[in-house]
Motif scaffolding. Structure first.
Motif, PDB file in Angstrom:
ATOM      1  N   THR A 190       0.828  -1.209   0.000  1.00 54.13           N
ATOM      2  CA  THR A 190       0.000   0.000   0.000  1.00 54.13           C
ATOM      3  C   THR A 190       0.862   1.258   0.000  1.00 54.13           C
ATOM      4  OG1 THR A 190      -0.159   0.001   2.422  1.00 54.13           O
ATOM      5  CG2 THR A 190      -1.872  -1.175   1.208  1.00 54.13           C
ATOM      6  N   VAL A 191       1.944   1.228   0.762  1.00 55.26           N
ATOM      7  CA  VAL A 191       2.839   2.396   0.803  1.00 55.26           C
ATOM      8  C   VAL A 191       3.472   2.625  -0.567  1.00 55.26           C
ATOM      9  CG1 VAL A 191       4.931   3.353   1.824  1.00 55.26           C
ATOM     10  CG2 VAL A 191       3.304   2.118   3.266  1.00 55.26           C
ATOM     11  N   ALA A 192       3.983   1.560  -1.178  1.00 61.18           N
ATOM     12  CA  ALA A 192       4.659   1.695  -2.470  1.00 61.18           C
ATOM     13  C   ALA A 192       3.690   2.138  -3.557  1.00 61.18           C
ATOM     14  CB  ALA A 192       5.309   0.366  -2.850  1.00 61.18           C
ATOM     15  N   LEU A 193       2.475   1.577  -3.568  1.00 57.80           N
ATOM     16  CA  LEU A 193       1.513   1.940  -4.600  1.00 57.80           C
ATOM     17  C   LEU A 193       1.054   3.386  -4.458  1.00 57.80           C
ATOM     18  CD1 LEU A 193      -0.111   1.206  -7.032  1.00 57.80           C
ATOM     19  CD2 LEU A 193      -1.850   0.185  -5.554  1.00 57.80           C
ATOM     20  N   LYS A 194       0.786   3.820  -3.230  1.00 54.19           N
ATOM     21  CA  LYS A 194       0.390   5.215  -3.039  1.00 54.19           C
ATOM     22  C   LYS A 194       1.527   6.165  -3.395  1.00 54.19           C
ATOM     23  CE  LYS A 194      -3.477   4.939   0.155  1.00 54.19           C
ATOM     24  NZ  LYS A 194      -4.082   5.430   1.410  1.00 54.19           N
ATOM     25  N   LEU A 195       2.750   5.751  -3.095  1.00 50.95           N
ATOM     26  CA  LEU A 195       3.901   6.567  -3.467  1.00 50.95           C
ATOM     27  C   LEU A 195       4.032   6.642  -4.977  1.00 50.95           C
ATOM     28  CD1 LEU A 195       6.419   8.141  -2.590  1.00 50.95           C
ATOM     29  CD2 LEU A 195       7.659   5.974  -2.523  1.00 50.95           C
ATOM     30  N   LEU A 243      12.637   5.299 -11.405  1.00 51.88           N
ATOM     31  CA  LEU A 243      12.440   4.399 -10.278  1.00 51.88           C
ATOM     32  C   LEU A 243      10.986   3.981 -10.144  1.00 51.88           C
ATOM     33  CD1 LEU A 243      13.460   3.012  -7.721  1.00 51.88           C
ATOM     34  CD2 LEU A 243      13.110   5.153  -6.500  1.00 51.88           C
ATOM     35  N   LEU A 244      10.075   4.932 -10.312  1.00 49.81           N
ATOM     36  CA  LEU A 244       8.656   4.635 -10.151  1.00 49.81           C
ATOM     37  C   LEU A 244       7.944   4.461 -11.484  1.00 49.81           C
ATOM     38  CD1 LEU A 244       7.933   6.966  -7.130  1.00 49.81           C
ATOM     39  CD2 LEU A 244       8.302   4.511  -7.154  1.00 49.81           C
ATOM     40  N   HIS A 245       8.721   4.390 -12.559  1.00 54.73           N
ATOM     41  CA  HIS A 245       8.205   3.944 -13.854  1.00 54.73           C
ATOM     42  C   HIS A 245       7.126   4.848 -14.412  1.00 54.73           C
ATOM     43  CE1 HIS A 245       9.467   0.630 -16.183  1.00 54.73           C
ATOM     44  NE2 HIS A 245       8.276   0.178 -16.442  1.00 54.73           N
ATOM     45  N   ASN A 246       7.270   6.150 -14.324  1.00 51.12           N
ATOM     46  CA  ASN A 246       6.290   7.068 -14.886  1.00 51.12           C
ATOM     47  C   ASN A 246       6.401   7.078 -16.406  1.00 51.12           C
ATOM     48  OD1 ASN A 246       4.465   9.097 -15.342  1.00 51.12           O
ATOM     49  ND2 ASN A 246       5.899  10.734 -14.884  1.00 51.12           N
ATOM     50  N   ARG A 247       5.292   6.911 -17.074  1.00 51.85           N
ATOM     51  CA  ARG A 247       5.287   6.904 -18.532  1.00 51.85           C
ATOM     52  C   ARG A 247       4.249   7.873 -19.099  1.00 51.85           C
ATOM     53  NH1 ARG A 247       9.726   4.203 -20.735  1.00 51.85           N
ATOM     54  NH2 ARG A 247      10.439   2.888 -19.049  1.00 51.85           N
ATOM     55  N   ILE A 293      11.108  -7.841  -1.145  1.00 46.12           N
ATOM     56  CA  ILE A 293      10.865  -8.039  -2.577  1.00 46.12           C
ATOM     57  C   ILE A 293      10.652  -6.697  -3.268  1.00 46.12           C
ATOM     58  CG2 ILE A 293       9.266  -9.007  -4.267  1.00 46.12           C
ATOM     59  CD1 ILE A 293       8.750 -11.292  -2.305  1.00 46.12           C
ATOM     60  N   ILE A 294       9.843  -5.822  -2.647  1.00 46.87           N
ATOM     61  CA  ILE A 294       9.587  -4.511  -3.243  1.00 46.87           C
ATOM     62  C   ILE A 294      10.874  -3.688  -3.293  1.00 46.87           C
ATOM     63  CG2 ILE A 294       8.386  -2.317  -2.896  1.00 46.87           C
ATOM     64  CD1 ILE A 294       6.028  -3.924  -1.790  1.00 46.87           C
ATOM     65  N   ALA A 295      11.682  -3.750  -2.224  1.00 46.20           N
ATOM     66  CA  ALA A 295      12.945  -3.025  -2.210  1.00 46.20           C
ATOM     67  C   ALA A 295      13.891  -3.551  -3.289  1.00 46.20           C
ATOM     68  CB  ALA A 295      13.597  -3.134  -0.836  1.00 46.20           C
ATOM     69  N   ALA A 296      13.922  -4.865  -3.457  1.00 39.83           N
ATOM     70  CA  ALA A 296      14.766  -5.456  -4.493  1.00 39.83           C
ATOM     71  C   ALA A 296      14.304  -5.030  -5.876  1.00 39.83           C
ATOM     72  CB  ALA A 296      14.759  -6.982  -4.370  1.00 39.83           C
ATOM     73  N   PHE A 297      12.986  -4.967  -6.048  1.00 39.32           N
ATOM     74  CA  PHE A 297      12.415  -4.533  -7.323  1.00 39.32           C
ATOM     75  C   PHE A 297      12.808  -3.093  -7.622  1.00 39.32           C
ATOM     76  CE2 PHE A 297       8.811  -2.882  -9.840  1.00 39.32           C
ATOM     77  CZ  PHE A 297       8.911  -3.733 -10.938  1.00 39.32           C
ATOM     78  N   ALA A 298      12.715  -2.235  -6.614  1.00 40.56           N
ATOM     79  CA  ALA A 298      13.084  -0.829  -6.787  1.00 40.56           C
ATOM     80  C   ALA A 298      14.567  -0.700  -7.107  1.00 40.56           C
ATOM     81  CB  ALA A 298      12.734  -0.042  -5.531  1.00 40.56           C
ATOM     82  N   CYS A 299      15.412  -1.427  -6.384  1.00 43.34           N
ATOM     83  CA  CYS A 299      16.852  -1.378  -6.638  1.00 43.34           C
ATOM     84  C   CYS A 299      17.172  -1.912  -8.035  1.00 43.34           C
ATOM     85  CB  CYS A 299      17.607  -2.185  -5.583  1.00 43.34           C
ATOM     86  SG  CYS A 299      17.529  -1.466  -3.919  1.00 43.34           S
ATOM     87  N   GLY A 300      16.457  -2.947  -8.446  1.00 40.34           N
ATOM     88  CA  GLY A 300      16.658  -3.477  -9.786  1.00 40.34           C
ATOM     89  C   GLY A 300      16.294  -2.472 -10.856  1.00 40.34           C
ATOM     90  N   SER A 301      15.236  -1.701 -10.611  1.00 40.23           N
ATOM     91  CA  SER A 301      14.840  -0.661 -11.562  1.00 40.23           C
ATOM     92  C   SER A 301      15.924   0.399 -11.678  1.00 40.23           C
ATOM     93  CB  SER A 301      13.516  -0.025 -11.123  1.00 40.23           C
ATOM     94  OG  SER A 301      12.474  -0.969 -11.104  1.00 40.23           O
TER      95      SER A 301
END
Length: 453
Positions: free
Chosen positions: A105-110, A298-302, A269-277
């Motif tokens: 929820t924190v990551a999605l709202k961010l 990092l947050l994949h804005n398109r 997992i979410i932190a690893a995903f962010a670091c991978g991005s």
């Protein structure tokens, strides 16, 4: 009695019923996406299509809403999928109104907060000031809102002056929508949260009706706002009643150690995903062009493609010669070649592709073997769809074609300039060395009548 809604938990978290609406709506969008991709099974997922270019066309130039869709699906894995409105929901003792915080929820709202802020700020800082009252020559909305029937009606009702006044409101709505919703959650103001969510959904619905090929993207964007809906949303909108809530269950209180034990793996997992991005976009040789846009990366804005006003519209055409001597448009799969701007009575951009995937023209710069595969596919597709291998259809075989990109400048009062055309590629379907010939002579396959080329 249920605990009053608000505070940091409401701001950073969500509740079971809102998550259920998010889950169900996202599932519906996914089904629609899969159905829409059904017509692309052969070119995308089989050896009959451009299998050598599969990774490029799917990863490098995916459709507008795909990447945002990927993130919504990714974060949904970390939500409780059986807390409310699920087949087996009765097996679990959840109170639908319970508000909880999780890494998802924190990551999605961010993500949502940054995505809208970045898109809005990009418009605000546009060097050409296309989203201001002083936009010259035209405000952005004047250039975008003209490609559908609803857009033309809207243009007629508001006029250039109305669209000029409306244009700056989009900028501030995007920049402050998510912060306002978060503050409304923090202070327990359901009215403020509902107003923000409904307002943003209306904006996306407007985009869907006034811009071509944005229905799915706009729908997915609305789904994302479900995460902001307050506790008791089902009762507030009449979907549920207070009597259906499980009042025998006390709202759960979790200590720090319990929270870490429960959500620690998902946080990793979410932190690893962010670091991978970050690694992929900043250090990987495959994608190293985004050094200046790390936070958007990092947050994949398109969505910042809508930053500036649309200065021109583009579309494609591919006049081709058949074995029987007739001329057809290979790109629009039409028996007639029409050089006019496409669209059912309304101007449109390069989105009119007669069922073709949007990424195809962006691969036109490919040369050599990759280019041969790309353009030869149009030959194979035309022959297969017209069944040229059957007796009596030999005359429908495609021999060669020219691929043009056409362009027209956007003018005031729904006007457009004279059309310009540029030859992108000439292809001989009977040859396997088109690019070698092109490099040597760079000659156009001149077969159109009347010097139309």
């Amino acid at each position: 009695m249920a605990k009053s809604w608000g505070g940091w938990a409401a701001m950073l978290g969500s509740n079971y019923e809102s998550i259920a609406l998010y889950r169900i709506s996202l599932g519906i969008m996914l089904l629609i996406e899969l159905v829409s991709r059904f017509q692309y099974l052969h070119p995308f997922y089989s050896d009959e299509g451009n299998h050598e270019l599969l990774a490029i066309s799917l990863v490098g130039t995916s459709r507008a809403g795909d990447r945002y869709f990927h993130y919504l699906l990714f974060y949904s894995m970390f939500f409780p999928l059986d807390g409310a409105h699920a087949i087996d929901a009765k097996k679990y003792k959840y109170d639908y109104r319970e508000t909880f915080i999780s890494p998802g929820t924190v990551a999605l709202k961010l993500l949502i907060t940054w995505l809208y802020w970045d898109a809005g700020y990009g418009k605000y800082s546009d060097p050409l000031q296309g989203w201001t009252l002083n936009a010259k020559p035209l405000p952005a909305l004047d250039t975008y809102v003209r490609h559908t029937v609803v857009a033309r009606i809207m243009y007629g009702l508001l006029g250039p002056t109305g669209l000029r006044l409306m244009t700056p409101t989009v900028v501030y709505a995007e920049m402050f929508c998510a912060p306002v919703a978060l503050l409304g959650s923090l202070f327990g103001s359901k009215r403020l949260v509902y107003s923000t969510v409904i307002g943003m959904c209306f904006i996306h619905i407007g985009i869907a009706f006034t811009m071509r090929n944005t229905v799915l993207l706009s729908s997915v964007a609305c789904v994302a706002w479900c995460i902001f809906l307050p506790s008791g949303v089902g009762a507030d909108v009449g979907f549920s009643t207070e009597s259906k809530y499980n009042k025998s269950v006390k709202l759960q209180q979790h200590g720090a150690s319990t929270w870490i034990k429960k959500h620690g793996p998902s946080a990793l997992i979410i932190a690893a995903f962010a670091c991978g991005s970050v690694w992929f976009e900043m250090f990987s040789e495959q994608c190293n062009q985004s050094h200046k846009h790390i936070w958007s990366t990092l947050l994949h804005n398109r969505w910042n493609v809508f930053i500036g006003a649309e200065e021109y519209v583009t579309w494609e055409i591919a006049p081709g010669l058949l074995a029987d001597g007739s001329i057809v448009d290979v790109w629009s799969k039409s028996d007639e070649v029409d050089w006019n701007m496409p669209g059912a009575g309304a101007p449109c951009t390069s989105t009119a592709r007669a069922g073709r995937w949007r990424s195809y023209p962006y691969l036109a710069e490919l040369k050599g073997e990759d280019g041969e595969v790309l353009w030869s596919y149009l030959c194979r597709q035309w022959d297969e769809e017209n069944r040229v291998h059957k007796t009596g259809n030999e005359g429908k075989k495609l021999l060669k074609f020219n691929f043009f990109m056409l362009q027209a400048d956007v003018k005031p009062n729904m006007g457009f300039s004279a059309t310009r055309k540029r030859l992108i590629h000439s292809h001989d379907c009977l040859s396997s060395t088109n690019f070698a010939e092109e490099d040597e002579g760079n000659e156009t396959l001149d077969f159109m009548k009347g010097g139309e080329l």
